[in-house]
Design a protein around this motif. Sequence first.
Motif, PDB file in Angstrom:
ATOM      1  N   ALA A  19     -72.396 -36.531 -57.700  1.00  0.00           N
ATOM      2  CA  ALA A  19     -71.286 -37.188 -57.034  1.00  0.00           C
ATOM      3  C   ALA A  19     -70.490 -36.251 -56.118  1.00  0.00           C
ATOM      4  O   ALA A  19     -69.830 -36.689 -55.182  1.00  0.00           O
ATOM      5  N   ASP A  20     -70.566 -34.945 -56.384  1.00  0.00           N
ATOM      6  CA  ASP A  20     -69.741 -34.037 -55.583  1.00  0.00           C
ATOM      7  C   ASP A  20     -70.402 -33.660 -54.254  1.00  0.00           C
ATOM      8  O   ASP A  20     -69.852 -32.876 -53.487  1.00  0.00           O
ATOM      9  N   LEU A  21     -71.580 -34.235 -53.991  1.00  0.00           N
ATOM     10  CA  LEU A  21     -72.314 -34.000 -52.736  1.00  0.00           C
ATOM     11  C   LEU A  21     -72.471 -32.515 -52.406  1.00  0.00           C
ATOM     12  O   LEU A  21     -72.375 -32.112 -51.259  1.00  0.00           O
ATOM     13  N   GLN A  22     -72.740 -31.711 -53.414  1.00  0.00           N
ATOM     14  CA  GLN A  22     -73.056 -30.308 -53.154  1.00  0.00           C
ATOM     15  C   GLN A  22     -74.438 -30.214 -52.516  1.00  0.00           C
ATOM     16  O   GLN A  22     -74.758 -29.241 -51.866  1.00  0.00           O
ATOM     17  N   ASP A  23     -75.229 -31.240 -52.767  1.00  0.00           N
ATOM     18  CA  ASP A  23     -76.570 -31.258 -52.197  1.00  0.00           C
ATOM     19  C   ASP A  23     -76.494 -31.980 -50.863  1.00  0.00           C
ATOM     20  O   ASP A  23     -75.904 -33.048 -50.755  1.00  0.00           O
TER      21      ASP A  23
ATOM     22  N   GLU B 176     -79.443 -26.445 -47.942  1.00  0.00           N
ATOM     23  CA  GLU B 176     -78.466 -25.462 -48.390  1.00  0.00           C
ATOM     24  C   GLU B 176     -77.421 -26.145 -49.240  1.00  0.00           C
ATOM     25  O   GLU B 176     -76.943 -27.221 -48.911  1.00  0.00           O
ATOM     26  N   ARG B 177     -77.078 -25.514 -50.333  1.00  0.00           N
ATOM     27  CA  ARG B 177     -76.117 -26.117 -51.244  1.00  0.00           C
ATOM     28  C   ARG B 177     -74.694 -25.772 -50.805  1.00  0.00           C
ATOM     29  O   ARG B 177     -74.390 -24.625 -50.498  1.00  0.00           O
ATOM     30  N   ALA B 178     -73.856 -26.783 -50.777  1.00  0.00           N
ATOM     31  CA  ALA B 178     -72.474 -26.580 -50.323  1.00  0.00           C
ATOM     32  C   ALA B 178     -71.532 -26.481 -51.516  1.00  0.00           C
ATOM     33  O   ALA B 178     -71.952 -26.551 -52.665  1.00  0.00           O
ATOM     34  N   GLU B 179     -70.246 -26.354 -51.239  1.00  0.00           N
ATOM     35  CA  GLU B 179     -69.260 -26.325 -52.319  1.00  0.00           C
ATOM     36  C   GLU B 179     -68.966 -27.750 -52.772  1.00  0.00           C
ATOM     37  O   GLU B 179     -69.186 -28.705 -52.056  1.00  0.00           O
ATOM     38  N   ARG B 180     -68.412 -27.844 -53.977  1.00  0.00           N
ATOM     39  CA  ARG B 180     -67.988 -29.132 -54.496  1.00  0.00           C
ATOM     40  C   ARG B 180     -66.907 -29.713 -53.588  1.00  0.00           C
ATOM     41  O   ARG B 180     -66.036 -28.988 -53.130  1.00  0.00           O
ATOM     42  N   LEU B 181     -66.971 -31.030 -53.307  1.00  0.00           N
ATOM     43  CA  LEU B 181     -65.992 -31.665 -52.420  1.00  0.00           C
ATOM     44  C   LEU B 181     -64.573 -31.521 -52.967  1.00  0.00           C
ATOM     45  O   LEU B 181     -63.649 -31.138 -52.269  1.00  0.00           O
TER      46      LEU B 181
END
Length: 313
Positions: A102-106, A202-207
């Motif tokens: 759910a945090d769209l880190q992907d 690339e993996r991002a930070e948690r929203l």
Amino acid sequence: MTTLYLAVPCYNEQEVLPDTTKKLLAKMRSLIDCGKISPDSRIMYIDDGSKDSTWSIISELHEKYPLVAGLKLSRNRGHQNALYGGLMGAKRHADAVISIDADLQDDINAIDLMLEKFESGCDIVYGVRSKRDSDSLFKRATAEGFYKFLKFMGAEVVFNHADYRLMSKRAIDELEHFGEVNLFLRGIVPMLGFRTDSVEYERAERLAGKSKYPLKKMLSLAWEGVTSLSIKPIRFITVLGAAVFLVSIIMLIYSLISHFLGNTTLGWTSLIVSIWAIGGLQLLAIGIIGEYLGKIYLETKHRPRFIVDKFLK
Ligand code: UDP
Ligand code: MG
């Protein structure tokens, strides 16, 4: 046209849901507009027994946007079970399901490529992280150690792949035949076989909000992974037992020599030999019992013996 479902497990995600929905809606709409997926596709949120207002937000979103669907679990069962519930719920309506946090880190832009690979005949497409720059050093080290530990303990997993993946309806149907209750999807999905491929992102930070996977949960996931996929820890005991027993034979020779050279106290020889021999035999015996226990454990999972890919009639 492909009906795509996104399965999004949510546990106390009230902070991220509005933003996540905005982004996912834009993605889904653009895919529908260019004819890549059917308008029956859905973003399916799975509420894993959240204690905050996650479910009421999901209900509101569902009222507002026809593309949003929701599934509420009766209580918190953990990420893996929530995901499994989502896959089973979605497969009835979908041709393909992509699971994403759910945090769209992907990176959701990997969805396009996943779909392309699905269209070209892949049943499973893994999302694989190319870099971990956004994670803290600690998270990166523990996460990469996690994959290495699993591999060492005999559980085969796709390196740097979490649960961001596309599965065809057929693959999920086969997943359902795995009767295990201790779920470690990352280890089971590769067992399905079929044509698979992977997509890098690339993996991002948690929203927003906090990680729902603190170290304690990560360790328990790792342990679940090992014990549900491999009986290697039991084999260690057997090997250790055999090794100690071997040492006891060396000790027997050594203490007999010392005894006959006459520089020992009376009784020392028999004592020391018995300690080593009995210790080794006990470990070995536990290991052997463990081997059978491991077999029984694997049998009780009732995993399918084979999965048919194609049949030419
Ligand atoms: N999650 C869940 N049930 C739980 C814990 C987590 O459904 O008991 C969900 C959570 O809402 C998120 C996903 O699992 O969508 C991954 O969690 P998180 O992003 O906190 O893990 P991290 O990325 O920090 O490893
Ligand atoms: Mg996360």
